[in-house]
Scaffold this motif. Structure first.
Motif, PDB file in Angstrom:
ATOM      1  N   GLY A   1       0.830  -1.203   0.000  1.00 37.19           N
ATOM      2  CA  GLY A   1       0.000   0.000   0.000  1.00 37.19           C
ATOM      3  C   GLY A   1       0.862   1.248   0.000  1.00 37.19           C
ATOM      4  O   GLY A   1       1.954   1.272   0.568  1.00 37.19           O
ATOM      5  N   CYS A   2       0.363   2.274  -0.668  1.00 39.69           N
ATOM      6  CA  CYS A   2       1.129   3.519  -0.756  1.00 39.69           C
ATOM      7  C   CYS A   2       0.195   4.658  -0.329  1.00 39.69           C
ATOM      8  O   CYS A   2      -0.896   4.818  -0.893  1.00 39.69           O
ATOM      9  CB  CYS A   2       1.585   3.659  -2.212  1.00 39.69           C
ATOM     10  SG  CYS A   2       2.480   5.140  -2.530  1.00 39.69           S
ATOM     11  N   VAL A   3       0.594   5.381   0.700  1.00 39.41           N
ATOM     12  CA  VAL A   3      -0.246   6.470   1.204  1.00 39.41           C
ATOM     13  C   VAL A   3      -0.062   7.691   0.311  1.00 39.41           C
ATOM     14  O   VAL A   3       1.024   8.273   0.267  1.00 39.41           O
ATOM     15  CB  VAL A   3       0.109   6.805   2.670  1.00 39.41           C
ATOM     16  CG1 VAL A   3      -0.738   7.964   3.181  1.00 39.41           C
ATOM     17  CG2 VAL A   3      -0.078   5.575   3.555  1.00 39.41           C
ATOM     18  N   LEU A   4      -1.124   8.047  -0.408  1.00 40.46           N
ATOM     19  CA  LEU A   4      -1.012   9.187  -1.335  1.00 40.46           C
ATOM     20  C   LEU A   4      -1.274  10.513  -0.629  1.00 40.46           C
ATOM     21  O   LEU A   4      -0.742  11.541  -1.022  1.00 40.46           O
ATOM     22  CB  LEU A   4      -2.017   9.034  -2.483  1.00 40.46           C
ATOM     23  CG  LEU A   4      -1.739   7.975  -3.540  1.00 40.46           C
ATOM     24  CD1 LEU A   4      -2.654   8.179  -4.731  1.00 40.46           C
ATOM     25  CD2 LEU A   4      -0.283   8.013  -3.999  1.00 40.46           C
ATOM     26  N   SER A   5      -2.137  10.458   0.390  1.00 40.57           N
ATOM     27  CA  SER A   5      -2.450  11.665   1.170  1.00 40.57           C
ATOM     28  C   SER A   5      -3.044  11.180   2.480  1.00 40.57           C
ATOM     29  O   SER A   5      -3.147   9.974   2.703  1.00 40.57           O
ATOM     30  CB  SER A   5      -3.466  12.535   0.423  1.00 40.57           C
ATOM     31  OG  SER A   5      -4.722  11.884   0.424  1.00 40.57           O
ATOM     32  N   SER A   6      -3.457  12.103   3.334  1.00 38.62           N
ATOM     33  CA  SER A   6      -4.015  11.677   4.624  1.00 38.62           C
ATOM     34  C   SER A   6      -5.370  10.998   4.469  1.00 38.62           C
ATOM     35  O   SER A   6      -5.923  10.476   5.426  1.00 38.62           O
ATOM     36  CB  SER A   6      -4.131  12.863   5.568  1.00 38.62           C
ATOM     37  OG  SER A   6      -4.978  13.819   4.974  1.00 38.62           O
ATOM     38  N   SER A   7      -5.903  10.961   3.228  1.00 41.99           N
ATOM     39  CA  SER A   7      -7.188  10.273   3.068  1.00 41.99           C
ATOM     40  C   SER A   7      -7.190   9.212   1.961  1.00 41.99           C
ATOM     41  O   SER A   7      -8.178   8.498   1.797  1.00 41.99           O
ATOM     42  CB  SER A   7      -8.305  11.288   2.807  1.00 41.99           C
ATOM     43  OG  SER A   7      -8.068  11.953   1.593  1.00 41.99           O
ATOM     44  N   ILE A   8      -6.117   9.079   1.209  1.00 39.24           N
ATOM     45  CA  ILE A   8      -6.138   8.126   0.086  1.00 39.24           C
ATOM     46  C   ILE A   8      -4.991   7.114   0.158  1.00 39.24           C
ATOM     47  O   ILE A   8      -3.813   7.476   0.257  1.00 39.24           O
ATOM     48  CB  ILE A   8      -6.055   8.858  -1.280  1.00 39.24           C
ATOM     49  CG1 ILE A   8      -7.231   9.825  -1.472  1.00 39.24           C
ATOM     50  CG2 ILE A   8      -6.023   7.855  -2.437  1.00 39.24           C
ATOM     51  CD1 ILE A   8      -8.599   9.188  -1.623  1.00 39.24           C
ATOM     52  N   LEU A   9      -5.378   5.848   0.095  1.00 43.07           N
ATOM     53  CA  LEU A   9      -4.419   4.744   0.069  1.00 43.07           C
ATOM     54  C   LEU A   9      -4.416   4.136  -1.331  1.00 43.07           C
ATOM     55  O   LEU A   9      -5.468   3.751  -1.854  1.00 43.07           O
ATOM     56  CB  LEU A   9      -4.847   3.672   1.084  1.00 43.07           C
ATOM     57  CG  LEU A   9      -3.993   2.409   1.101  1.00 43.07           C
ATOM     58  CD1 LEU A   9      -2.629   2.693   1.717  1.00 43.07           C
ATOM     59  CD2 LEU A   9      -4.708   1.299   1.871  1.00 43.07           C
ATOM     60  N   LYS A  10      -3.226   4.053  -1.921  1.00 41.95           N
ATOM     61  CA  LYS A  10      -3.134   3.461  -3.262  1.00 41.95           C
ATOM     62  C   LYS A  10      -2.823   1.969  -3.123  1.00 41.95           C
ATOM     63  O   LYS A  10      -1.832   1.600  -2.479  1.00 41.95           O
ATOM     64  CB  LYS A  10      -2.024   4.173  -4.046  1.00 41.95           C
ATOM     65  CG  LYS A  10      -1.891   3.702  -5.470  1.00 41.95           C
ATOM     66  CD  LYS A  10      -0.929   4.593  -6.238  1.00 41.95           C
ATOM     67  CE  LYS A  10      -0.673   4.040  -7.634  1.00 41.95           C
ATOM     68  NZ  LYS A  10       0.062   4.961  -8.474  1.00 41.95           N
TER      69      LYS A  10
END
Ligand code: G4P
Length: 199
Positions: A12-21
């Motif tokens: 998993g890659c955290v794109l922002s404080s609300s989106i997980l890629k």
């Protein structure tokens, strides 16, 4: 679910404080073995619910839904977001607004594939604000089918979808619940991690 949590931790890659890629196994490339296990887990959790049909929404809901359908031995119907050339008559529709994508889609299924005799399990990949699930519930209600539960692969517990659906009385089973994505770190809800450890 341990396998899923490990996969999120590793890929998993955290794109922002609300989106997980999670493009490497769920949203773009798909890990069939993981999907099979996810389907099995949903089937076990809803084994006593008398499910006759699984309802999901294109596109990323389809893989986990099909695997759950395989294990429960029931058909899977996916709601379309775009008009289809062949799906034009006798549609059941609902309007779904995505706060994440800032767009509204009219979703639809044919009334041939859902009836008052159906006991529905709704499956989706992510639960954020709950709008997709609410749209699918609306479709099931319009078909006079009963909604027995909602199975989610990854619930973002810090957004309001889970609370909205549970407050309405729906049984929501999420295989991984995220507490936070702050500071680039994926933090899981304790109960999800504990279940994974015990498995
Ligand atoms: P909601 O239904 O719970 O209200 O969710 P929302 O509208 O916010 O989600 C819109 C789209 O964004 C959905 O995909 C959903 O799966 C996806 N999404 C929401 N949060 C995340 C996230 O943190 N990570 C990822 N990877 N996706 C997220 P969609 O537009 O239907 O796309 P697809 O199913 O065609 O892949």
């Amino acid at each position: 679910m341990e396998l899923l949590i490990e996969k999120i931790k590793n890929e998993g890659c955290v794109l922002s404080s609300s989106i997980l890629k999670v493009d490497s196994f769920l949203n773009h490339q798909i890990d069939p073995h993981l999907m099979l296990e996810i389907g099995k887990e949903f089937a076990e959790r809803f084994a006593d619910s008398g499910i006759t049909k699984i309802l999901t929404i294109e596109s990323s809901g389809i893989a986990p839904a099909v695997m759950a359908g395989l294990h429960l031995q029931v058909p899977v119907v996916f709601a379309r977001k775009r008009k289809s050339l062949t799906l034009v008559n006798d549609l059941i529709t609902a309007s779904v607004h995505s706060f994440t994508k800032e767009e509204t889609n009219e979703i639809s299924i044919s009334n041939k594939y859902l009836s008052e005799n159906d006991k529905v399990l709704i499956i989706d990949d992510f639960l954020a604000n709950g709008q997709a699930a609410l749209g699918l519930i609306e479709i099931a209600i319009k078909a006079k089918a009963s909604v027995e539960g909602i199975g989610i692969v990854i619930e973002k517990g810090f957004q309001e979808g889970g609370r909205i659906l549970r407050n309405k009385g729906y049984r929501v089973e999420s295989l991984a619940i995220l507490n936070s994505l702050e500071n680039g770190i994926v933090s899981f809800e304790k109960s999800t991690e504990r279940k994974a450890e015990l498995a």
